[in-house]
Design a protein around this motif. Structure first.
Motif, PDB file in Angstrom:
ATOM      1  N   GLU A 102     -15.159  21.707   6.934  1.00 21.92           N
ATOM      2  CA  GLU A 102     -15.656  22.787   7.776  1.00 21.92           C
ATOM      3  C   GLU A 102     -16.157  22.289   9.128  1.00 21.92           C
ATOM      4  O   GLU A 102     -16.340  23.076  10.062  1.00 21.92           O
ATOM      5  CB  GLU A 102     -16.798  23.539   7.067  1.00 21.92           C
ATOM      6  CG  GLU A 102     -18.106  22.762   6.922  1.00 21.92           C
ATOM      7  CD  GLU A 102     -18.081  21.735   5.803  1.00 21.92           C
ATOM      8  OE1 GLU A 102     -19.091  21.020   5.630  1.00 21.92           O
ATOM      9  OE2 GLU A 102     -17.049  21.646   5.104  1.00 21.92           O
ATOM     10  N   THR A 103     -16.389  20.975   9.258  1.00 15.02           N
ATOM     11  CA  THR A 103     -16.832  20.410  10.534  1.00 15.02           C
ATOM     12  C   THR A 103     -15.621  20.105  11.400  1.00 15.02           C
ATOM     13  O   THR A 103     -14.756  19.323  11.005  1.00 15.02           O
ATOM     14  CB  THR A 103     -17.637  19.113  10.305  1.00 15.02           C
ATOM     15  OG1 THR A 103     -18.747  19.392   9.435  1.00 15.02           O
ATOM     16  CG2 THR A 103     -18.140  18.562  11.622  1.00 15.02           C
ATOM     17  N   PRO A 104     -15.510  20.718  12.582  1.00 11.49           N
ATOM     18  CA  PRO A 104     -14.308  20.533  13.411  1.00 11.49           C
ATOM     19  C   PRO A 104     -14.263  19.154  14.063  1.00 11.49           C
ATOM     20  O   PRO A 104     -15.288  18.490  14.240  1.00 11.49           O
ATOM     21  CB  PRO A 104     -14.448  21.627  14.468  1.00 11.49           C
ATOM     22  CG  PRO A 104     -15.924  21.847  14.593  1.00 11.49           C
ATOM     23  CD  PRO A 104     -16.473  21.651  13.208  1.00 11.49           C
ATOM     24  N   ILE A 105     -13.054  18.745  14.411  1.00  5.67           N
ATOM     25  CA  ILE A 105     -12.867  17.532  15.200  1.00  5.67           C
ATOM     26  C   ILE A 105     -13.326  17.809  16.626  1.00  5.67           C
ATOM     27  O   ILE A 105     -13.054  18.875  17.182  1.00  5.67           O
ATOM     28  CB  ILE A 105     -11.396  17.096  15.181  1.00  5.67           C
ATOM     29  CG1 ILE A 105     -10.982  16.699  13.760  1.00  5.67           C
ATOM     30  CG2 ILE A 105     -11.148  15.944  16.144  1.00  5.67           C
ATOM     31  CD1 ILE A 105      -9.506  16.392  13.622  1.00  5.67           C
ATOM     32  N   SER A 106     -14.034  16.863  17.223  1.00  3.53           N
ATOM     33  CA  SER A 106     -14.522  17.065  18.588  1.00  3.53           C
ATOM     34  C   SER A 106     -14.367  15.795  19.408  1.00  3.53           C
ATOM     35  O   SER A 106     -14.487  14.681  18.890  1.00  3.53           O
ATOM     36  CB  SER A 106     -15.990  17.497  18.582  1.00  3.53           C
ATOM     37  OG  SER A 106     -16.818  16.486  18.025  1.00  3.53           O
ATOM     38  N   THR A 107     -14.082  15.978  20.690  1.00  3.97           N
ATOM     39  CA  THR A 107     -13.980  14.878  21.642  1.00  3.97           C
ATOM     40  C   THR A 107     -14.676  15.298  22.930  1.00  3.97           C
ATOM     41  O   THR A 107     -14.362  16.339  23.491  1.00  3.97           O
ATOM     42  CB  THR A 107     -12.520  14.518  21.945  1.00  3.97           C
ATOM     43  OG1 THR A 107     -11.853  14.170  20.720  1.00  3.97           O
ATOM     44  CG2 THR A 107     -12.441  13.345  22.901  1.00  3.97           C
ATOM     45  N   LEU A 108     -15.618  14.489  23.378  1.00  3.80           N
ATOM     46  CA  LEU A 108     -16.363  14.756  24.598  1.00  3.80           C
ATOM     47  C   LEU A 108     -16.189  13.587  25.557  1.00  3.80           C
ATOM     48  O   LEU A 108     -15.973  12.452  25.123  1.00  3.80           O
ATOM     49  CB  LEU A 108     -17.855  14.943  24.299  1.00  3.80           C
ATOM     50  CG  LEU A 108     -18.225  16.030  23.283  1.00  3.80           C
ATOM     51  CD1 LEU A 108     -19.728  15.988  23.000  1.00  3.80           C
ATOM     52  CD2 LEU A 108     -17.831  17.401  23.788  1.00  3.80           C
TER      53      LEU A 108
END
Length: 271
Positions: A218-224
């Motif tokens: 349920e935790t999305p992939i993220s890139t900052l």
């Protein structure tokens, strides 16, 4: 004259002025040496710190960091181009019993002419040379160790630090996402006229959280990412001791990747 004043105004208008200190005096840089081969050396590094925020302000939590860090290491110079180091990192906060943090240090460094390749504990943290709005100096105290791979190039008119560091390793079924950080910092000399020197820096820092074998679906992939570029002008000025004091001005454009409601933010900083 009017044209020069206009250019100066455009550079500095709406700028937040920040002092960017030269931190090279507290770097811990171990490199292969042309004069050393099949020799074992001992390196001891110590960093003492006091950082106080107890001002009853509205922009920062009021805490104080006060303590010491030590890094004893054995360095084996296998040949003039290869060095292997192994040791420990220890952090002691004054007023706290025992150690606050401890970690194992190990790396392999290959160096030839103007190129250095690092595998293991990196020449990281403030040694990357980022401006403070991108990479806070306080991370030298709170998260000083980075493990990964690093490529360094140091030529007369071009410098590069390209790196990737793993922050969180996961295994199949772990209830967490993997975390990694990386980036690059380059500086290219575009003009040298007399004692004046002008360079163009470009900085990039990225953070990624993801993975395919964890159970946190349920935790999305993220890139900052954060980035900055600008110009740096330097001229050494003679002092009474006949030494030269470099005077530097560095206006930067910073690009921040923010949440969805405000995807990007651009800020001009003079320092």
């Amino acid at each position: 004259m009017k044209k020069q004043l206009l250019i100066l105004f455009l550079i500095c208008v709406s700028c937040s002025v920040q002092a960017q200190f030269n931190n090279e005096a507290i770097f811990n840089r171990i490199r292969p040496n042309d004069s050393l081969s099949k020799e074992l050396h001992f390196n001891f590094y110590n960093f003492n710190y006091v950082r106080n925020y107890e001002y009853s302000n509205q922009f920062h939590d009021g805490y104080t960091l006060y303590g010491t860090q030590i890094e004893p290491q054995l360095v084996y110079y296998a040949n003039p181009n290869l060095a292997i180091t192994a040791g420990a990192y220890l952090r002691k906060d004054f007023g706290n019993k025992g150690l606050y943090d401890a970690d194992f240090l190990f790396n392999v460094k290959y160096h030839k002419r103007n190129l250095t390749l690092v595998f293991g504990s990196l020449e990281g943290n403030i040694q990357h040379g980022y401006i403070e709005p991108i990479y806070d100096f306080e991370r030298k105290i709170t998260t000083p160790i980075e493990y990964g791979t690093q490529l360094l190039i140091d030529r007369q008119k071009f410098k590069l630090d390209s790196w990737i560091a793993w922050q969180k390793m996961i295994y199949k079924g772990d209830p967490a996402k993997k975390k990694m950080i990386g980036g690059l910092n380059t500086e290219t000399t575009v003009m040298e006229r007399g004692r004046w020197k002008m360079t163009i820096p470009a900085q990039f820092l990225a953070y990624h959280q993801g993975g395919q074998i964890d159970i946190q679906k349920e935790t999305p992939i993220s890139t900052l990412f954060n980035g900055a570029t600008g110009s740096r002008s330097t001229k050494p000025l003679a002092t009474t001791s006949k030494r030269y004091l470099p005077i530097t001005t560095s206006p930067y454009i910073k690009i921040f990747h923010l949440p969805k409601e405000e995807p990007f933010k651009v800020v001009l900083v003079c320092g």
